[in-house]
Design a protein around this motif. Sequence first.
Motif, PDB file in Angstrom:
ATOM      1  N   VAL A   1      18.628  18.894  67.733  1.00 59.32           N
ATOM      2  CA  VAL A   1      19.745  19.837  67.801  1.00 59.32           C
ATOM      3  C   VAL A   1      21.049  19.080  67.599  1.00 59.32           C
ATOM      4  O   VAL A   1      21.260  18.036  68.196  1.00 59.32           O
ATOM      5  CB  VAL A   1      19.798  20.569  69.161  1.00 59.32           C
ATOM      6  N   ARG A   2      21.901  19.645  66.755  1.00 59.71           N
ATOM      7  CA  ARG A   2      23.225  19.059  66.568  1.00 59.71           C
ATOM      8  C   ARG A   2      24.258  20.169  66.635  1.00 59.71           C
ATOM      9  O   ARG A   2      24.126  21.182  65.945  1.00 59.71           O
ATOM     10  CB  ARG A   2      23.315  18.371  65.219  1.00 59.71           C
ATOM     11  N   LEU A   3      25.268  19.978  67.466  1.00 64.88           N
ATOM     12  CA  LEU A   3      26.413  20.881  67.529  1.00 64.88           C
ATOM     13  C   LEU A   3      27.584  20.172  66.895  1.00 64.88           C
ATOM     14  O   LEU A   3      27.796  18.987  67.123  1.00 64.88           O
ATOM     15  CB  LEU A   3      26.760  21.231  68.977  1.00 64.88           C
ATOM     16  N   GLU A   4      28.362  20.925  66.086  1.00 67.91           N
ATOM     17  CA  GLU A   4      29.479  20.316  65.389  1.00 67.91           C
ATOM     18  C   GLU A   4      30.656  21.282  65.347  1.00 67.91           C
ATOM     19  O   GLU A   4      30.501  22.439  64.942  1.00 67.91           O
ATOM     20  CB  GLU A   4      29.031  19.981  63.966  1.00 67.91           C
ATOM     21  N   ALA A   5      31.810  20.805  65.781  1.00 63.80           N
ATOM     22  CA  ALA A   5      33.037  21.580  65.631  1.00 63.80           C
ATOM     23  C   ALA A   5      33.445  21.471  64.168  1.00 63.80           C
ATOM     24  O   ALA A   5      33.756  20.392  63.689  1.00 63.80           O
ATOM     25  CB  ALA A   5      34.121  21.036  66.548  1.00 63.80           C
ATOM     26  N   LEU A   6      33.414  22.578  63.442  1.00 61.44           N
ATOM     27  CA  LEU A   6      33.721  22.566  62.016  1.00 61.44           C
ATOM     28  C   LEU A   6      35.229  22.569  61.801  1.00 61.44           C
ATOM     29  O   LEU A   6      35.985  22.986  62.673  1.00 61.44           O
ATOM     30  CB  LEU A   6      33.068  23.774  61.342  1.00 61.44           C
TER      31      LEU A   6
ATOM     32  N   GLY B   1      42.953  32.503  64.668  1.00 62.77           N
ATOM     33  CA  GLY B   1      42.342  33.226  65.775  1.00 62.77           C
ATOM     34  C   GLY B   1      40.852  33.048  65.946  1.00 62.77           C
ATOM     35  O   GLY B   1      40.265  33.574  66.887  1.00 62.77           O
ATOM     36  N   ARG B   2      40.207  32.316  65.052  1.00 60.56           N
ATOM     37  CA  ARG B   2      38.755  32.147  65.129  1.00 60.56           C
ATOM     38  C   ARG B   2      38.391  30.694  64.855  1.00 60.56           C
ATOM     39  O   ARG B   2      39.091  29.993  64.142  1.00 60.56           O
ATOM     40  CB  ARG B   2      38.039  33.068  64.145  1.00 60.56           C
ATOM     41  N   VAL B   3      37.260  30.291  65.422  1.00 57.77           N
ATOM     42  CA  VAL B   3      36.784  28.913  65.317  1.00 57.77           C
ATOM     43  C   VAL B   3      35.325  28.954  64.867  1.00 57.77           C
ATOM     44  O   VAL B   3      34.563  29.834  65.282  1.00 57.77           O
ATOM     45  CB  VAL B   3      36.920  28.190  66.680  1.00 57.77           C
ATOM     46  N   ARG B   4      34.948  27.975  64.024  1.00 56.01           N
ATOM     47  CA  ARG B   4      33.571  27.877  63.530  1.00 56.01           C
ATOM     48  C   ARG B   4      32.869  26.677  64.166  1.00 56.01           C
ATOM     49  O   ARG B   4      33.450  25.606  64.288  1.00 56.01           O
ATOM     50  CB  ARG B   4      33.557  27.745  62.010  1.00 56.01           C
ATOM     51  N   ILE B   5      31.614  26.901  64.549  1.00 64.22           N
ATOM     52  CA  ILE B   5      30.786  25.857  65.157  1.00 64.22           C
ATOM     53  C   ILE B   5      29.488  25.768  64.371  1.00 64.22           C
ATOM     54  O   ILE B   5      28.842  26.797  64.121  1.00 64.22           O
ATOM     55  CB  ILE B   5      30.483  26.164  66.634  1.00 64.22           C
ATOM     56  N   GLY B   6      29.095  24.557  63.984  1.00 64.60           N
ATOM     57  CA  GLY B   6      27.833  24.350  63.292  1.00 64.60           C
ATOM     58  C   GLY B   6      26.727  24.025  64.282  1.00 64.60           C
ATOM     59  O   GLY B   6      26.930  23.253  65.216  1.00 64.60           O
ATOM     60  N   VAL B   7      25.567  24.637  64.086  1.00 69.76           N
ATOM     61  CA  VAL B   7      24.375  24.363  64.890  1.00 69.76           C
ATOM     62  C   VAL B   7      23.272  24.037  63.898  1.00 69.76           C
ATOM     63  O   VAL B   7      22.950  24.855  63.037  1.00 69.76           O
ATOM     64  CB  VAL B   7      23.973  25.577  65.757  1.00 69.76           C
ATOM     65  N   SER B   8      22.707  22.840  64.000  1.00 69.99           N
ATOM     66  CA  SER B   8      21.677  22.447  63.042  1.00 69.99           C
ATOM     67  C   SER B   8      20.604  21.609  63.719  1.00 69.99           C
ATOM     68  O   SER B   8      20.767  21.143  64.839  1.00 69.99           O
ATOM     69  CB  SER B   8      22.305  21.681  61.875  1.00 69.99           C
ATOM     70  N   GLY B   9      19.512  21.423  62.980  1.00 66.96           N
ATOM     71  CA  GLY B   9      18.393  20.620  63.460  1.00 66.96           C
ATOM     72  C   GLY B   9      17.149  21.456  63.638  1.00 66.96           C
ATOM     73  O   GLY B   9      17.197  22.686  63.637  1.00 66.96           O
TER      74      GLY B   9
END
Length: 181
Positions: A24-29, A100-108
């Motif tokens: 699992v990898r979380l990433e602030a895009l 007003g919005r933020v993107r987060i990547g979830v991978s693995g």
Amino acid sequence: MRDLPQHRPVLAGTVHNGTSEAGVRLEALPEGHLLHVLGAIEPSALTGALAKVGFAKSAIRKAGFRQWFVAGDEPLVPASLDALAAALAGKAYVMDQSHGRVRIGVSGRSSRVLLSKGTAVDLDPAVFLEGHSVMTMVGHLSVQIVRTGEDSFELTVLRSFAESLWEDLSHMAASAEKDSA
């Protein structure tokens, strides 16, 4: 002017401490641009308009009936927004949601296990194909989930809830890592 607020990415400095073996990898895009487009315009026509005004690298995500999010890593230039609004005149309206919005990547390999802990959406690759998006709840937060690859997703959340979502995802990741071990 020194007294003006300075932009700081909301998830700056956040790190998910999962190991690569956990899957699992979380990433602030990057907080590039996110535009909300509303109107009776076909995605192919929207793609053409985006290419004409310099948004060719941006991704189009369905956000509801006759609604799309246009997301990209490059910062928004006001002149580009004006050009897009002019190109869409009479067909659709465009609103800047970048602030007003933020993107987060979830991978693995355990990304679907992680997300299944927070949403009821069926994320099986046979059902939720690459490029598909859905507005749903992750826990108590309204989130758009987009499949960006076989085992990768992008989550878009209101800026004020980004840290809460990040914390929830980190806790779910720890649990998913235990489940997949």
